[in-house]
Design a protein around this motif. Structure first.
Motif, PDB file in Angstrom:
ATOM      1  N   VAL A  97     -62.007  18.039  45.933  1.00  0.00           N
ATOM      2  CA  VAL A  97     -62.714  18.346  47.048  1.00  0.00           C
ATOM      3  C   VAL A  97     -63.695  17.893  45.914  1.00  0.00           C
ATOM      4  CG1 VAL A  97     -64.097  19.637  48.688  1.00  0.00           C
ATOM      5  CG2 VAL A  97     -62.059  19.589  48.607  1.00  0.00           C
ATOM      6  N   ASN A  98     -64.802  17.081  46.022  1.00  0.00           N
ATOM      7  CA  ASN A  98     -65.827  17.343  44.880  1.00  0.00           C
ATOM      8  C   ASN A  98     -66.712  18.309  45.220  1.00  0.00           C
ATOM      9  OD1 ASN A  98     -67.905  16.125  43.701  1.00  0.00           O
ATOM     10  ND2 ASN A  98     -68.373  14.642  44.362  1.00  0.00           N
ATOM     11  N   ALA A  99     -66.903  18.938  44.218  1.00  0.00           N
ATOM     12  CA  ALA A  99     -68.117  20.564  44.600  1.00  0.00           C
ATOM     13  C   ALA A  99     -69.354  20.602  44.345  1.00  0.00           C
ATOM     14  CB  ALA A  99     -67.508  21.079  43.215  1.00  0.00           C
ATOM     15  N   ARG A 100     -69.657  19.343  44.186  1.00  0.00           N
ATOM     16  CA  ARG A 100     -70.972  18.528  44.209  1.00  0.00           C
ATOM     17  C   ARG A 100     -71.220  18.271  45.784  1.00  0.00           C
ATOM     18  NH1 ARG A 100     -71.857  15.788  38.627  1.00  0.00           N
ATOM     19  NH2 ARG A 100     -70.344  16.724  37.077  1.00  0.00           N
ATOM     20  N   GLN A 101     -71.096  18.331  46.663  1.00  0.00           N
ATOM     21  CA  GLN A 101     -71.202  17.957  47.736  1.00  0.00           C
ATOM     22  C   GLN A 101     -70.710  18.537  48.803  1.00  0.00           C
ATOM     23  OE1 GLN A 101     -70.759  13.549  47.204  1.00  0.00           O
ATOM     24  NE2 GLN A 101     -68.615  13.788  48.425  1.00  0.00           N
ATOM     25  N   ASP A 102     -70.618  18.498  49.913  1.00  0.00           N
ATOM     26  CA  ASP A 102     -70.198  19.069  51.524  1.00  0.00           C
ATOM     27  C   ASP A 102     -68.410  18.704  51.637  1.00  0.00           C
ATOM     28  OD1 ASP A 102     -71.828  20.868  51.840  1.00  0.00           O
ATOM     29  OD2 ASP A 102     -72.436  20.113  53.111  1.00  0.00           O
ATOM     30  N   PRO A 103     -67.483  19.077  52.184  1.00  0.00           N
ATOM     31  CA  PRO A 103     -66.521  18.313  52.358  1.00  0.00           C
ATOM     32  C   PRO A 103     -66.548  17.624  52.912  1.00  0.00           C
ATOM     33  CG  PRO A 103     -65.741  20.382  53.260  1.00  0.00           C
ATOM     34  CD  PRO A 103     -67.259  20.232  52.064  1.00  0.00           C
ATOM     35  N   THR A 104     -65.806  15.900  53.313  1.00  0.00           N
ATOM     36  CA  THR A 104     -66.357  15.135  54.287  1.00  0.00           C
ATOM     37  C   THR A 104     -65.430  15.205  55.408  1.00  0.00           C
ATOM     38  OG1 THR A 104     -64.384  13.403  52.689  1.00  0.00           O
ATOM     39  CG2 THR A 104     -66.749  13.569  52.351  1.00  0.00           C
ATOM     40  N   HIS A 105     -65.097  14.165  56.311  1.00  0.00           N
ATOM     41  CA  HIS A 105     -64.182  13.943  57.139  1.00  0.00           C
ATOM     42  C   HIS A 105     -63.178  13.748  57.064  1.00  0.00           C
ATOM     43  CE1 HIS A 105     -65.327  10.812  57.617  1.00  0.00           C
ATOM     44  NE2 HIS A 105     -64.341  10.121  57.836  1.00  0.00           N
ATOM     45  N   MET A 106     -62.969  13.218  56.125  1.00  0.00           N
ATOM     46  CA  MET A 106     -61.986  13.030  55.325  1.00  0.00           C
ATOM     47  C   MET A 106     -60.899  13.506  54.648  1.00  0.00           C
ATOM     48  SD  MET A 106     -60.818   9.910  56.439  1.00  0.00           S
ATOM     49  CE  MET A 106     -58.933   9.808  55.257  1.00  0.00           C
ATOM     50  N   THR A 107     -61.319  15.040  54.345  1.00  0.00           N
ATOM     51  CA  THR A 107     -61.226  15.831  53.835  1.00  0.00           C
ATOM     52  C   THR A 107     -60.539  17.025  54.966  1.00  0.00           C
ATOM     53  OG1 THR A 107     -62.189  16.405  51.574  1.00  0.00           O
ATOM     54  CG2 THR A 107     -61.268  17.995  52.312  1.00  0.00           C
ATOM     55  N   VAL A 108     -61.170  17.126  56.240  1.00  0.00           N
ATOM     56  CA  VAL A 108     -60.574  17.986  57.369  1.00  0.00           C
ATOM     57  C   VAL A 108     -59.055  17.773  57.492  1.00  0.00           C
ATOM     58  CG1 VAL A 108     -60.511  17.890  59.458  1.00  0.00           C
ATOM     59  CG2 VAL A 108     -62.524  18.685  57.817  1.00  0.00           C
ATOM     60  N   ASN A 109     -59.278  15.693  57.779  1.00  0.00           N
ATOM     61  CA  ASN A 109     -58.283  15.013  58.076  1.00  0.00           C
ATOM     62  C   ASN A 109     -56.718  15.452  56.928  1.00  0.00           C
ATOM     63  OD1 ASN A 109     -59.312  13.731  60.063  1.00  0.00           O
ATOM     64  ND2 ASN A 109     -60.483  12.304  59.238  1.00  0.00           N
ATOM     65  N   HIS A 110     -57.328  15.405  55.980  1.00  0.00           N
ATOM     66  CA  HIS A 110     -55.957  15.613  54.287  1.00  0.00           C
ATOM     67  C   HIS A 110     -55.220  17.162  55.057  1.00  0.00           C
ATOM     68  CE1 HIS A 110     -57.652  11.932  52.039  1.00  0.00           C
ATOM     69  NE2 HIS A 110     -56.899  11.451  53.631  1.00  0.00           N
ATOM     70  N   ILE A 111     -56.394  17.972  55.551  1.00  0.00           N
ATOM     71  CA  ILE A 111     -56.085  19.051  55.528  1.00  0.00           C
ATOM     72  C   ILE A 111     -54.999  19.265  56.388  1.00  0.00           C
ATOM     73  CG2 ILE A 111     -56.793  21.800  55.627  1.00  0.00           C
ATOM     74  CD1 ILE A 111     -58.675  21.391  53.572  1.00  0.00           C
ATOM     75  N   ASN A 112     -55.320  18.751  57.839  1.00  0.00           N
ATOM     76  CA  ASN A 112     -54.823  18.848  58.876  1.00  0.00           C
ATOM     77  C   ASN A 112     -53.690  18.034  58.310  1.00  0.00           C
ATOM     78  OD1 ASN A 112     -56.911  20.131  60.155  1.00  0.00           O
ATOM     79  ND2 ASN A 112     -58.191  18.573  61.059  1.00  0.00           N
ATOM     80  N   LEU A 113     -53.650  17.265  58.339  1.00  0.00           N
ATOM     81  CA  LEU A 113     -52.451  16.393  57.994  1.00  0.00           C
ATOM     82  C   LEU A 113     -51.395  17.171  57.584  1.00  0.00           C
ATOM     83  CD1 LEU A 113     -50.990  13.864  58.523  1.00  0.00           C
ATOM     84  CD2 LEU A 113     -51.710  12.904  56.204  1.00  0.00           C
ATOM     85  N   ALA A 114     -51.920  17.765  56.607  1.00  0.00           N
ATOM     86  CA  ALA A 114     -50.713  18.336  55.290  1.00  0.00           C
ATOM     87  C   ALA A 114     -50.045  19.946  56.379  1.00  0.00           C
ATOM     88  CB  ALA A 114     -51.161  18.934  54.388  1.00  0.00           C
ATOM     89  N   SER A 115     -51.096  20.224  57.025  1.00  0.00           N
ATOM     90  CA  SER A 115     -50.533  21.024  57.576  1.00  0.00           C
ATOM     91  C   SER A 115     -49.848  20.996  58.820  1.00  0.00           C
ATOM     92  CB  SER A 115     -52.114  21.797  58.805  1.00  0.00           C
ATOM     93  OG  SER A 115     -51.495  23.417  59.241  1.00  0.00           O
ATOM     94  N   SER A 116     -49.773  19.760  59.152  1.00  0.00           N
ATOM     95  CA  SER A 116     -49.156  19.690  60.714  1.00  0.00           C
ATOM     96  C   SER A 116     -47.948  19.325  60.221  1.00  0.00           C
ATOM     97  CB  SER A 116     -49.723  18.501  60.954  1.00  0.00           C
ATOM     98  OG  SER A 116     -50.449  18.299  62.088  1.00  0.00           O
ATOM     99  N   LEU A 117     -47.763  18.607  58.797  1.00  0.00           N
ATOM    100  CA  LEU A 117     -46.150  18.533  58.013  1.00  0.00           C
ATOM    101  C   LEU A 117     -45.770  19.998  57.559  1.00  0.00           C
ATOM    102  CD1 LEU A 117     -47.044  15.010  57.357  1.00  0.00           C
ATOM    103  CD2 LEU A 117     -45.665  15.491  58.890  1.00  0.00           C
ATOM    104  N   GLY A 118     -46.655  20.481  57.491  1.00  0.00           N
ATOM    105  CA  GLY A 118     -45.293  22.127  56.679  1.00  0.00           C
ATOM    106  C   GLY A 118     -45.453  22.467  55.404  1.00  0.00           C
ATOM    107  N   ILE A 119     -46.681  21.117  55.262  1.00  0.00           N
ATOM    108  CA  ILE A 119     -46.996  21.097  53.408  1.00  0.00           C
ATOM    109  C   ILE A 119     -47.767  22.747  53.091  1.00  0.00           C
ATOM    110  CG2 ILE A 119     -47.301  20.035  51.447  1.00  0.00           C
ATOM    111  CD1 ILE A 119     -46.353  17.176  53.246  1.00  0.00           C
ATOM    112  N   PRO A 120     -47.142  23.214  52.598  1.00  0.00           N
ATOM    113  CA  PRO A 120     -48.212  24.263  51.626  1.00  0.00           C
ATOM    114  C   PRO A 120     -49.419  23.115  50.809  1.00  0.00           C
ATOM    115  CG  PRO A 120     -45.838  25.070  51.128  1.00  0.00           C
ATOM    116  CD  PRO A 120     -45.933  23.665  51.578  1.00  0.00           C
ATOM    117  N   ILE A 121     -50.695  24.086  50.999  1.00  0.00           N
ATOM    118  CA  ILE A 121     -51.986  23.096  50.108  1.00  0.00           C
ATOM    119  C   ILE A 121     -52.268  23.817  48.911  1.00  0.00           C
ATOM    120  CG2 ILE A 121     -54.562  22.951  50.850  1.00  0.00           C
ATOM    121  CD1 ILE A 121     -53.669  22.710  54.005  1.00  0.00           C
ATOM    122  N   VAL A 122     -52.689  23.475  48.166  1.00  0.00           N
ATOM    123  CA  VAL A 122     -53.709  23.602  46.805  1.00  0.00           C
ATOM    124  C   VAL A 122     -55.177  23.123  47.028  1.00  0.00           C
ATOM    125  CG1 VAL A 122     -53.766  23.455  44.454  1.00  0.00           C
ATOM    126  CG2 VAL A 122     -51.485  24.204  46.019  1.00  0.00           C
TER     127      VAL A 122
END
Length: 347
Positions: A69-94
Motif C-alpha cells: 500500500v502506498n503510504a502517501r495516498q488512500d488505498p485504491t479499489h484494487m487494494t480492496v480487491n486484493h485483500i478480498n481475494l486473499a481472504s476469500s482463498l483463505g490466505i493470511p495477509i501481511v
C-alpha cells in the motif's frame, strides 16, 4: 519483468517469481548460502490485469499475501480487491506500507486508518509490527491477525524488520505429507525444445516419481489420457532420477508429433489415469470486476481458476450461503458481495 511491454510501461502484467535468501538471524543473504529461501510471486497491481492475479494466486501455491500500500495516498479499489481475494482463498495477509520516507505524518495516519478498516472488514485484527517482540506475537496467529509493517526502499527503514518477519512465518503447505499419495504433476507450461521434444514444466502436487516409470498425460477433450515414456527430468537445470511432492520440475516426454499438439497447460501427469469430470460444485464470493458485471444469473459463463486449471465454465445452478432465500427461476441472481454454492459445467 518477462515481456517488452512491461519494460516500456513499468507495469507488471504476468506473475513473476523472485528469490530472497535469509540467514539464521533473519538478515538478507545470498540464496545459495541461505538458511531459508523465500519465493516472491510478483503480481500485477493494475486493474486491467486482475485476471492474471487471480490465476497466479490460484496456481502459485501461495503461503501468504503481502499487500503493498502506498503510504502517501488512500488505498485504491484494487487494494480492496486484493485483500478480498486473499481472504476469500483463505490466505493470511501481511500489509506493507511503502514510501514512508518524506510522507507527512497526517497522511500516513489516515492511510493506516483506512487500511485498518479494510482489514477488519474481512475478519482480521490489524497488528502493527514495530519490534522483534511483535514478530513473535503475530508469527503463528495470522489466521486471526494481519501484521502491518511500514518500510522505505529509499532509506531502508524497517526493511530488516520485514525480513525477520518473513523468516519467522511458518510454512502453511506441508507437501511432505502428500509424498505417499498417488503421483500428481500439475502442468503449468508446455515447450517444444529442439533436439529434445516435448517438455512440460510444473509442480509435483502429490506422490513421487522415479526413473523408469511411465506416465499418463491428460485428460484430453474426450476424457482420455496419453501414455508416455519419460526421457529425462530436470530440477533447476540439473537432471534427477527422483522427484517428490513440493518440487517444481521439467519432464521431457516421448510423444508423437500428433500428440505433441494435444498438450495443453492445465493438464496433469499421472501414473494411473483417473476419470475426468465436466462439472463441479464450489463455494464462491462474488467480487466486482473491471468490466462492471453487476449480477450473475443462470447460464452465466466465466473463467474458472483452480490451481493450474484455467477453463471457461457455465453456471448451472446456485444457492446462497448468507441464509437468504434467492428468488426462483430467471429472477434468481447473485450480486457483488454475495457468497453462494455454485454448480459449474466446463465448456
Amino acid at each position: 519483468m518477462k515481456f517488452q511491454h512491461e519494460l516500456e510501461t513499468g507495469r507488471t502484467t504476468s506473475p513473476a517469481a523472485h528469490l530472497a535468501g535469509f540467514d539464521e538471524n533473519g538478515n538478507y543473504s545470498i540464496v545459495k548460502d541461505a538458511h531459508r529461501v523465500v519465493t516472491f510471486l510478483d503480481m500485477a497491481g493494475h486493474e486491467k490485469y486482475f485476471k492474471s492475479v487471480v490465476g497466479g494466486v490460484a496456481s502459485g501455491m501461495v503461503d501468504y499475501a503481502l499487500v503493498l500500500v502506498n503510504a502517501r495516498q488512500d488505498p485504491t479499489h484494487m487494494t480492496v480487491n486484493h485483500i478480498n481475494l486473499a481472504s476469500s482463498l483463505g490466505i493470511p495477509i501481511v500489509v506493507v506500507f511503502t514510501k514512508i520516507d518524506g510522507c507527512p505524518s497526517d497522511v500516513l495516519k489516515n492511510t493506516k486508518k483506512l487500511v485498518t478498516q479494510l482489514v477488519k472488514s474481512v475478519g482480521k485484527a490489524p497488528f502493527a509490527v514495530r519490534t522483534e517482540k511483535d514478530i513473535d506475537t503475530v508469527a503463528y496467529k495470522l489466521d486471526s491477525l494481519a501484521p502491518l509493517v511500514s518500510v522505505s526502499s529509499v532509506t531502508g527503514e524497517w526493511l530488516p524488520l520485514l525480513g525477520k518477519l518473513l523468516v519467522s512465518l511458518p510454512k502453511r503447505r506441508h507437501h511432505s505429507k502428500k509424498v505417499n499419495r498417488p503421483f500428481e504433476f500439475l502442468i503449468n507450461d508446455v515447450l517444444n525444445v529442439p533436439g529434445i521434444g516435448s517438455v512440460v514444466i510444473g509442480f509435483v502436487n502429490a506422490g513421487q516419481w522415479r526413473k523408469g516409470e511411465n506416465v499418463h498425460v491428460g485428460p484430453l477433450s474426450d476424457g482420455s489420457y496419453i501414455k508416455s515414456v519419460v526421457k529425462s527430468v530436470q530440477i533447476e537445470r540439473n537432471e534427477v532420477a527422483h522427484v517428490w511432492a513440493g518440487q517444481t520440475a521439467a519432464f521431457a516426454l516421448s510423444l508423437t508429433k500428433a500428440n505433441r499438439k494435444r498438450l495443453r497447460k492445465g493438464m496433469v501427469l499421472l501414473k494411473k489415469p483417473v476419470p475426468a469430470t465436466r462439472s463441479i460444485t464450489a463455494e464462491i464470493c462474488f467480487l466486482r470486476g473491471r468490466e462492471g458485471t453487476t449480477v450473475i444469473k443462470g447460464r452465466y459463463e466465466t473463467m474458472v481458476h483452480i490451481l493450474h486449471v484455467k477453463q471457461i465454465a457455465r453456471v448451472i445452478d446456485f444457492s446462497s450461503l448468507d441464509n437468504e432465500k434467492l428468488p426462483s427461476g430467471e429472477d434468481s441472481v447473485l450480486r457483488p458481495g454475495d457468497r453462494a454454492t455454485v454448480r459449474l459445467q466446463f465448456l
